[in-house]
Every structure is written in structure tokens, then in C-alpha cells.
Scaffold this active site. Structure first.
Site, mmCIF file in Angstrom:
data_model
loop_
_atom_site.group_PDB
_atom_site.id
_atom_site.type_symbol
_atom_site.label_atom_id
_atom_site.label_comp_id
_atom_site.label_asym_id
_atom_site.label_seq_id
_atom_site.Cartn_x
_atom_site.Cartn_y
_atom_site.Cartn_z
ATOM 1 C CB SER A 144 -8.226 13.489 -15.773
ATOM 2 O OG SER A 144 -7.476 13.461 -16.977
ATOM 3 C CE1 TYR A 157 -12.632 11.006 -18.301
ATOM 4 C CE2 TYR A 157 -10.639 12.293 -18.668
ATOM 5 C CZ TYR A 157 -11.279 11.222 -18.078
ATOM 6 O OH TYR A 157 -10.575 10.380 -17.254
#
Length: 248
Positions: A144, A157
Site C-alpha cells: 500500500s 494497516y
């Protein structure tokens, strides 16, 4: 000299293929001529819809359930791919989860579950991929762009996706001599159901203004890159590709 990459007889396993970016990757690979195994965890109806879309795009597809963090289930997933289609050439590991909260407030049970899916799940899927992907194949993980954005609320995350990036780089080197590429795609904000949920128009406009391209990414933007890495992008290996329109 122009070299045309052939997808004839190539087989792809796509985890998290029932929705979002994974669903679009399934459709794009099918359109390119791959036989696609659509992995899902609990959304059987959505997975069957992905299979229908893949077949409509001209490809062959089946849906197979598996918890990506369960080694026996993932081994069975690969067994099914080999039994039905003769082998595995491409593994796209798009399954993941995201729980947001400031570091000081995040429930540790939620942290454990996210690490189980995002980190252990990547490790388990990549283990099977490393053992089974045929020469000339590719492994594509999902990291990400949040590993660089450093936005409040995303610490857990982003940490899990940082682990994915590191595993990807090391696995590429461990597969020396196998003719199998290993890369990670690190999307920025992408217009999926998961991303759009709970965001008002003002928030979306602010996010869209960040990259020089002045828009939010689409699943097509990411799927196009995955298809390149899965097929003709043979000289791209051991990389994390940040697909975010130039936001960072």
C-alpha cells in the site's frame, strides 16, 4: 524487434478475487486469456459473480473458498488449481483487511486479526506460490502507498503492508534461478466499495486533489499494472510499484 507475450495455457490464482481490485484483476486476466481461480473467504455469491464476469470476458474461471491464513486451506486451493487446469503460472495475492484507529486506541484483537490476514496470509500464500509457480511465472503481492503517506489512524494497516513489501523483496531473491518474478503493487486511494464507504464528498475531493493527476485511482488503473507484471513485465522483479498517480 517486437516480442508478443502469449497467455495460452497460463493459469492464475487470485486471492480476494470476489470484489474490489481483486475482482477487476480477475476480469482483466480472463480477458487476456488466463484460466483464473477466484479465491474468496466468505462471499460466495460475489465470487460466483466474478466467475461469470470472467467467463463473459472470454476466459475460464472457477471459484474456490479458502482462508488465506490457513496453510491447509491454501494448499487445497493450489491443489484445485493444479487439478482443474494443470498447474499455476501466476499468483495475485489481493486478499487483505483494513481496520483504522489511532495507535493508542486500536483494539489489540483487531490488530491480531489484521496481522493474521495481511502478514500471515501473505506468508502462507507466498509459500505455496514459491513451491508451485511454474517457470516463466509471476507472484504479485499487494502492499500500500500508505506505507509512505504516514497518515494518522493507519499505523497498524501500514505496518502490515510494510511487512508485505519486505517479504516480496526477499522472496524475489530467494527464487533466483527459477525464472519466477516477485513484485508488489502499492496502490494509493482507489475507488472501491471499501475505500468509498463512510467518506463524504468533501473528503473525497480533498483526496482526489493530492496527486498531480488530480483524481482518485480506479480498480482498472491497478489491474492494468497487475496484468503487466503477470505477463510481459519479465524484467521487473523484486520491486514495490507505487500506483497512486504521483501522490508521493
Amino acid at each position: 524487434m517486437t516480442t508478443t507475450f502469449s497467455t495460452t495455457g497460463r493459469v492464475a490464482v487470485v486471492t480476494g478475487g470476489s470484489r474490489g481490485i481483486g475482482r477487476r484483476v480477475v476480469e482483466r486476466l480472463a480477458a487476456e486469456g488466463y484460466a483464473v481461480v477466484v479465491n474468496y473467504r466468505g462471499r460466495q455469491e460475489a465470487a460466483e459473480e466474478a466467475v461469470t464476469a470472467a467467463r463473459a470476458a472470454g476466459g475460464t474461471a472457477i471459484a474456490v473458498p479458502a482462508d488465506v491464513a490457513d496453510p491447509a486451506a491454501v494448499a487445497a486451493l493450489f491443489d484445485t488449481a493444479e487439478r482443474e487446469f494443470g498447474g499455476v503460472d501466476v499468483v495475485v495475492h489481493a486478499a487483505g483487511m483494513m481496520t483504522l484507529a489511532p495507535l493508542a486506541d486500536l483494539d489489540l484483537d483487531q490488530l491480531d486479526e489484521m496481522l493474521r490476514i495481511n502478514v500471515r496470509g501473505t506468508f502462507v500464500v507466498d509459500q505455496q506460490a514459491a513451491r508451485r509457480v511454474r517457470p516463466g511465472g509471476a507472484i504479485v503481492n499487494f502492499s500500500s502507498s500508505l506505507t509512505r503517506f504516514a497518515r494518522p489512524g493507519y499505523s497498524a494497516y501500514a505496518a502490515s503492508k510494510g511487512a508485505v513489501s519486505t517479504m516480496t523483496l526477499i522472496l524475489a531473491r530467494e527464487l533466483r534461478g527459477r525464472d519466477v518474478t516477485v513484485n508488489a503493487v502499492a496502490p494509493g486511494p482507489t475507488a472501491t466499495e471499501l475505500f468509498l464507504d463512510g467518506k463524504d464528498e468533501q473528503t473525497l475531493a480533498r483526496i482526489a486533489a493530492e496527486p498531480p493527476m488530480e483524481r482518485i485511482g480506479t480498480p482498472d488503473d491497478i489491474a492494468e499494472l497487475v496484468v503487466f507484471l503477470a505477463g510481459p513485465g519479465r524484467w521487473v522483479n523484486g520491486q514495490v510499484l507505487y500506483a497512486n498517480g504521483g501522490a508521493i
